[in-house]
Design a protein around this motif. Structure first.
Motif, PDB file in Angstrom:
ATOM      1  N   LEU A  56       0.711  -1.157  -0.020  1.00 20.41           N
ATOM      2  CA  LEU A  56      -0.084  -0.048   0.109  1.00 20.41           C
ATOM      3  C   LEU A  56       0.855   1.317  -0.067  1.00 20.41           C
ATOM      4  CD1 LEU A  56      -2.731  -1.079   2.566  1.00 20.41           C
ATOM      5  CD2 LEU A  56      -3.059  -1.067   0.208  1.00 20.41           C
ATOM      6  N   TYR A  61      -6.564   2.549  -1.728  1.00 20.59           N
ATOM      7  CA  TYR A  61      -6.308   1.226  -1.233  1.00 20.59           C
ATOM      8  C   TYR A  61      -7.095   0.245  -2.227  1.00 20.59           C
ATOM      9  CZ  TYR A  61      -4.989   3.081   3.379  1.00 20.59           C
ATOM     10  OH  TYR A  61      -4.151   3.628   4.249  1.00 20.59           O
ATOM     11  N   THR A 198      -9.038   5.917   1.437  1.00 24.81           N
ATOM     12  CA  THR A 198      -9.802   4.817   2.036  1.00 24.81           C
ATOM     13  C   THR A 198     -11.303   4.881   1.608  1.00 24.81           C
ATOM     14  OG1 THR A 198     -10.587   6.169   3.930  1.00 24.81           O
ATOM     15  CG2 THR A 198      -8.353   4.957   4.225  1.00 24.81           C
ATOM     16  N   GLN A 226      -6.439  -0.677   6.902  1.00 25.03           N
ATOM     17  CA  GLN A 226      -5.781  -1.209   5.793  1.00 25.03           C
ATOM     18  C   GLN A 226      -6.315  -2.806   5.249  1.00 25.03           C
ATOM     19  OE1 GLN A 226      -1.509  -0.225   6.512  1.00 25.03           O
ATOM     20  NE2 GLN A 226      -2.014   1.845   5.758  1.00 25.03           N
TER      21      GLN A 226
END
Length: 251
Positions: A56, A61, A198, A226
């Protein structure tokens, strides 16, 4: 001395937050609200395994695997129970980004099984293959073939597909389009706006030569951290609407 221990502890913790993942599993529940008939339910499960770890970075993401050109194996299963009708779908595929090049290859094989009360079961095999090229970072152009085969009919159609991840103003955006040509013409369009790494909100549209086949989609996805994500979608169609919620975990 205590300050040094605290500093060392913080350093170790920070190293542990440089996240990467090599697999993702997800589960979906759906509510089908047809224009005619009772409301039905469905569920699905999916999994993806990446040949190498996906890191990442400072990107959305959701698009980490694509931007990392991460080759993978994937599979999905879904089931919907209507009033007098059951639909089961299975699909397995591979995406391969050729190392040290800008070429891409994909393949899929699946089956759709339909069970209707008072009728014989009906199965259709689906298959597809693509050859793609990434002329610039974030852009994939692909051509391929998509086919089907069942007891009543079979056919193969050429396909085109494009995906582009880019920066628009201060936001990242994803644009996708696909089309099938041949005995059955069909196309799909979609876009996603990433408000941050996100969270995204998007729209989609699909249509074909089949009567009343157009579908308009509203979707959103949020990473709680995550590893864990939640996403929801509403598909508006002439035959009815589908409300779906998916949760996924990366590791």
């Amino acid at each position: 001395m205590l300050k040094k221990i605290a500093l060392a502890t913080a350093l170790i913790a920070s190293l542990g937050t440089v996240h990467a993942y090599q697999a993702e599993v997800g589960g979906t529940i759906a509510l089908v609200d047809p224009d005619n008939g009772d409301t039905s339910t469905g569920f699905g499960i999916d999994a993806t395994y990446y040949f190498d770890s996906v890191r990442l970075k400072n990107d959305p993401y959701s698009e980490a695997a694509f931007l990392n050109r991460a080759s993978n194996l994937n599979a999905a299963f879904s089931y919907i129970d209507y009033d007098l009708y059951e639909n089961t779908t299975f699909n397995a595929g591979i995406e391969y980004f050729v190392p040290n090049s800008d070429f891409y290859i994909s393949g899929n094989l699946g089956q759709v099984s339909e069970e209707t009360e008072g009728f014989e079961d009906f199965d259709t095999t689906l298959y597809a293959a693509e050859l793609g090229y990434l002329p610039i970072p974030g852009l994939l152009l692909a051509v391929g073939l998509a086919g089907y085969d069942n007891d009543r009919d079979d056919g193969v159609d050429p396909t085109l597909r494009a995906k582009y991840m880019t920066r628009v103003g201060q936001y990242d955006m994803n644009f996708e389009a696909g089309a099938n040509f041949g005995d059955l013409d069909a196309y799909t369009l979609g876009t996603d706006l990433y408000l941050d790494n996100t969270f995204s909100a998007g729209l989609g549209f699909a249509d074909s030569d089949v009567r009343n086949s157009d579908v308009f989609t509203i979707r959103a996805k949020k990473f709680l951290n995550q590893q864990v994500s939640l996403e929801g979608s509403i598909n508006f169609a002439d035959a009815g609407n589908i409300f779906a919620l998916r949760g996924a975990y990366r590791f």
